[in-house]
Design a protein around this motif. Structure first.
Motif, PDB file in Angstrom:
ATOM      1  N   PHE A 132     -13.790  28.123  -4.249  1.00 23.20           N
ATOM      2  CA  PHE A 132     -13.074  27.410  -5.304  1.00 23.20           C
ATOM      3  C   PHE A 132     -13.897  26.200  -5.727  1.00 23.20           C
ATOM      4  N   ASN A 133     -13.740  25.807  -6.989  1.00 18.91           N
ATOM      5  CA  ASN A 133     -14.419  24.601  -7.463  1.00 18.91           C
ATOM      6  C   ASN A 133     -13.940  23.362  -6.715  1.00 18.91           C
ATOM      7  N   ASN A 134     -12.664  23.344  -6.341  1.00 17.48           N
ATOM      8  CA  ASN A 134     -12.094  22.200  -5.635  1.00 17.48           C
ATOM      9  C   ASN A 134     -11.291  22.702  -4.439  1.00 17.48           C
ATOM     10  N   PRO A 135     -11.943  22.954  -3.286  1.00 14.96           N
ATOM     11  CA  PRO A 135     -11.200  23.443  -2.115  1.00 14.96           C
ATOM     12  C   PRO A 135     -10.104  22.487  -1.660  1.00 14.96           C
ATOM     13  N   GLN A 136     -10.280  21.177  -1.915  1.00 12.05           N
ATOM     14  CA  GLN A 136      -9.254  20.224  -1.494  1.00 12.05           C
ATOM     15  C   GLN A 136      -7.960  20.372  -2.289  1.00 12.05           C
ATOM     16  N   GLY A 137      -8.039  21.114  -3.390  1.00 13.69           N
ATOM     17  CA  GLY A 137      -6.829  21.376  -4.168  1.00 13.69           C
ATOM     18  C   GLY A 137      -6.013  22.523  -3.622  1.00 13.69           C
ATOM     19  N   LEU A 138      -6.515  23.213  -2.570  1.00  9.29           N
ATOM     20  CA  LEU A 138      -5.752  24.314  -1.977  1.00  9.29           C
ATOM     21  C   LEU A 138      -4.499  23.786  -1.289  1.00  9.29           C
ATOM     22  N   LEU A 139      -3.475  24.615  -1.255  1.00 12.26           N
ATOM     23  CA  LEU A 139      -2.216  24.243  -0.630  1.00 12.26           C
ATOM     24  C   LEU A 139      -2.159  24.859   0.766  1.00 12.26           C
ATOM     25  N   SER A 140      -2.075  23.986   1.785  1.00  9.95           N
ATOM     26  CA  SER A 140      -2.014  24.471   3.161  1.00  9.95           C
ATOM     27  C   SER A 140      -0.670  25.136   3.432  1.00  9.95           C
ATOM     28  N   GLN A 141      -0.732  26.320   4.077  1.00  9.96           N
ATOM     29  CA  GLN A 141       0.469  27.067   4.429  1.00  9.96           C
ATOM     30  C   GLN A 141       0.709  27.057   5.938  1.00  9.96           C
ATOM     31  N   GLY A 142      -0.118  26.328   6.678  1.00 11.83           N
ATOM     32  CA  GLY A 142      -0.043  26.401   8.127  1.00 11.83           C
ATOM     33  C   GLY A 142      -0.700  27.667   8.628  1.00 11.83           C
ATOM     34  N   ASN A 143      -0.830  27.807   9.940  1.00  9.17           N
ATOM     35  CA  ASN A 143      -1.450  28.982  10.545  1.00  9.17           C
ATOM     36  C   ASN A 143      -2.865  29.224  10.010  1.00  9.17           C
ATOM     37  N   ASN A 144      -3.570  28.137   9.693  1.00 15.02           N
ATOM     38  CA  ASN A 144      -4.951  28.222   9.188  1.00 15.02           C
ATOM     39  C   ASN A 144      -5.051  28.970   7.861  1.00 15.02           C
ATOM     40  N   LEU A 145      -4.009  28.942   7.055  1.00 14.94           N
ATOM     41  CA  LEU A 145      -3.993  29.651   5.781  1.00 14.94           C
ATOM     42  C   LEU A 145      -3.809  28.673   4.627  1.00 14.94           C
ATOM     43  N   VAL A 183       0.853  -1.191   0.000  1.00 10.12           N
ATOM     44  CA  VAL A 183       0.000   0.000   0.000  1.00 10.12           C
ATOM     45  C   VAL A 183       0.883   1.232   0.000  1.00 10.12           C
ATOM     46  N   ARG A 184       0.322   2.333  -0.462  1.00 13.08           N
ATOM     47  CA  ARG A 184       1.047   3.605  -0.437  1.00 13.08           C
ATOM     48  C   ARG A 184       0.073   4.735  -0.103  1.00 13.08           C
ATOM     49  N   LEU A 185       0.618   5.757   0.530  1.00 14.18           N
ATOM     50  CA  LEU A 185      -0.171   6.955   0.847  1.00 14.18           C
ATOM     51  C   LEU A 185      -0.297   7.811  -0.406  1.00 14.18           C
ATOM     52  N   THR A 186      -1.540   8.068  -0.826  1.00 16.31           N
ATOM     53  CA  THR A 186      -1.744   8.849  -2.052  1.00 16.31           C
ATOM     54  C   THR A 186      -2.095  10.311  -1.782  1.00 16.31           C
ATOM     55  N   ASN A 187      -2.721  10.572  -0.624  1.00  9.67           N
ATOM     56  CA  ASN A 187      -3.172  11.948  -0.382  1.00  9.67           C
ATOM     57  C   ASN A 187      -3.525  12.131   1.089  1.00  9.67           C
ATOM     58  N   VAL A 188      -3.275  13.311   1.590  1.00  9.98           N
ATOM     59  CA  VAL A 188      -3.798  13.714   2.897  1.00  9.98           C
ATOM     60  C   VAL A 188      -4.799  14.834   2.611  1.00  9.98           C
ATOM     61  N   ALA A 189      -6.065  14.469   2.584  1.00  8.44           N
ATOM     62  CA  ALA A 189      -7.122  15.379   2.124  1.00  8.44           C
ATOM     63  C   ALA A 189      -7.810  16.045   3.298  1.00  8.44           C
ATOM     64  N   GLN A 190      -7.848  17.391   3.292  1.00 11.11           N
ATOM     65  CA  GLN A 190      -8.591  18.110   4.314  1.00 11.11           C
ATOM     66  C   GLN A 190     -10.073  18.109   3.953  1.00 11.11           C
ATOM     67  N   GLN A 191     -10.900  17.939   4.969  1.00 12.36           N
ATOM     68  CA  GLN A 191     -12.342  17.843   4.771  1.00 12.36           C
ATOM     69  C   GLN A 191     -12.983  19.190   5.121  1.00 12.36           C
ATOM     70  N   PHE A 192     -13.439  19.902   4.091  1.00  9.59           N
ATOM     71  CA  PHE A 192     -13.957  21.256   4.295  1.00  9.59           C
ATOM     72  C   PHE A 192     -15.446  21.237   4.628  1.00  9.59           C
ATOM     73  N   SER A 193     -15.770  20.588   5.734  1.00  9.09           N
ATOM     74  CA  SER A 193     -17.157  20.590   6.211  1.00  9.09           C
ATOM     75  C   SER A 193     -17.362  21.780   7.150  1.00  9.09           C
ATOM     76  N   GLN A 194     -18.627  22.079   7.438  1.00  3.70           N
ATOM     77  CA  GLN A 194     -18.950  23.204   8.301  1.00  3.70           C
ATOM     78  C   GLN A 194     -18.678  22.855   9.757  1.00  3.70           C
TER      79      GLN A 194
END
Length: 410
Positions: free
Chosen positions: A327-340, A59-70
């Motif tokens: 954004f059409n795909n919020p999971q495609g955003l790049l996390s910068q840390g500090n909630n950004l 097995v391999r890790l393919t993604n660490v996806a953030q879940q943009f739920s309310q």
């Protein structure tokens, strides 16, 4: 090959534990979105492609996806704490770079700009000159700290009812110093000059010998007003008590020159609500459109994200409207840390708009969006990942025993 397969399982379980640990660590982080480790199986291929009887290679890790739920919205009572109820991100400027966040714990910096804890400035739509539209370019939100300037009075309103059975005064001519020379007077309306200094406008009502007819004299700070100053305006009423004259219901008070050094006051008195009924004088309503200077009392923000500075003189000044981005795909955003986050090719083109428009959420002032981490679920995930780690480690031990047995064959 079995060793590598088990090692990949151990690595995957360790990654799952790390993601779970990060979620648990941020259970109280404002606006935090929990992450999910996503995996895929691995197959070895030959030069002719996959064999029908191929066995997986781990097995391999393919993604660490953030879940943009309310997340839950918690009340704080602090005016600059903002939460988004629905989709979208706060739009921020970090030293010229556009960044996005769901964390609304803002505060003013030393120059009055509204920033997040890392110093990124909140972006708003600049108001139009009259403060009624917010469709200009994005700008930094800056809180006003100066006083609200005064506004000189130009229009007064006085609504009253004169008694129909009134008699002429016993003393003539009219003298404001003698109460027997007039029938009634208004309580006085406070007006303001261009420097914000208050003055008092008073009206005196005198019944004439003619039926349904009155005269009104106006003064400002005891100085005769009118056009020309000191002149009386005749009021005539119908036999049903309605005002007939002046037909427009307007009285020109002429100009008044304050002794404060302010400019001349040119005022108009609206008496269109005047009537003549019954046996008593009644004053129903007074009003005027001027105000004194005011101190900043508070900052308030509407559900549509409009930021108002509220002053002690009752004036609300619109400072801008909070700009949200989606954004059409919020999971495609790049996390910068500090909630950004920052945009990427995968996230799609940012769509900026006002709160409540299109698919963008509304603003809840005095609130913060809580972390979306469900601690109970994360503890279950931790147990599952731990079992997976132990199982793969046991598999590695078993394969070692089998290999040792083969080596010991003679």
């Amino acid at each position: 090959m079995g060793f590598n397969t088990s090692l990949s399982g151990i690595s995957a379980a360790n990654a799952d534990l790390n993601v779970t640990a990060n979620n648990i660590a941020n259970v109280n982080t404002v606006g935090f979105k929990e992450s999910r480790a996503e995996f895929a199986d691995v197959l070895n291929a030959t030069g002719y492609g996959l064999r029908n009887n191929a066995i997986g290679s781990g097995v391999r890790l393919t993604n660490v996806a953030q879940q943009f739920s309310q997340g839950n919205i918690d009340q704080t009572g602090r005016s600059l704490d903002l939460a988004i109820e629905g989709e979208g991100f706060f739009t921020l400027d970090m030293n010229g770079t556009r960044v996005y966040s769901r964390a609304g714990n803002f505060q003013p910096d030393k120059d009055g700009y509204v920033t997040n804890p890392q110093g990124a400035r909140l972006q708003v739509y600049a108001p139009s000159a009259d403060g009624t539209r917010f469709d200009g370019a994005l700008t930094d939100l800056r809180l006003l700290t100066s006083d609200s300037p005064p506004r000189p009075t130009s229009r007064l309103e006085l609504a009253f009812t004169l008694p129909a059975n009134a008699k002429e005064p016993t003393i003539t001519p009219f003298d404001p110093a003698s109460s027997n020379s007039y029938n009634h007077s208004s309580g006085g309306i406070t007006v303001f000059d261009s420097l914000g200094v208050s003055h008092v406008q008073t009206s005196y009502f005198v019944k004439t010998a003619n039926p349904n007819e009155w005269q009104v004299y106006n003064f400002v700070d005891g100085v005769p007003a009118g056009n020309p100053p000191g002149s009386a305006t005749t009021l005539q009423f119908s036999d049903s008590g309605a005002l007939l004259s002046p037909a427009s219901g307007q009285i020109d008070l002429g100009t008044f020159t304050p002794t404060t050094g302010a400019g001349q006051l040119a005022m108009n008195l609206d008496i269109s609500g005047a009537t003549q009924y019954g046996e008593k004088f009644n004053q129903h309503n007074t009003g005027q459109d001027g105000y004194a200077s005011g101190k900043l009392n508070e900052i308030s923000i509407s559900e549509q994200g409009v930021v108002y500075a509220r002053y002690s003189n009752g004036v609300d000044v619109a400072l801008g409207q909070v700009a949200l981005t989606n954004f059409n795909n919020p999971q495609g955003l790049l996390s910068q840390g500090n909630n950004l986050w920052t945009e990427t090719y995968a996230s799609g083109t940012p769509r900026i708009g006002a709160p409540g428009s299109s698919d963008l959420g509304q603003i809840q002032a005095g609130s913060l969006e809580a972390s979306t981490v469900d601690l109970t679920q994360q503890l279950v995930n931790m147990i599952t990942a731990q079992r997976n780690f132990q199982a793969n480690a046991q598999m590695l031990s078993t394969q070692d025993q089998i290999t040792q047995t083969v080596i010991n064959i003679r």
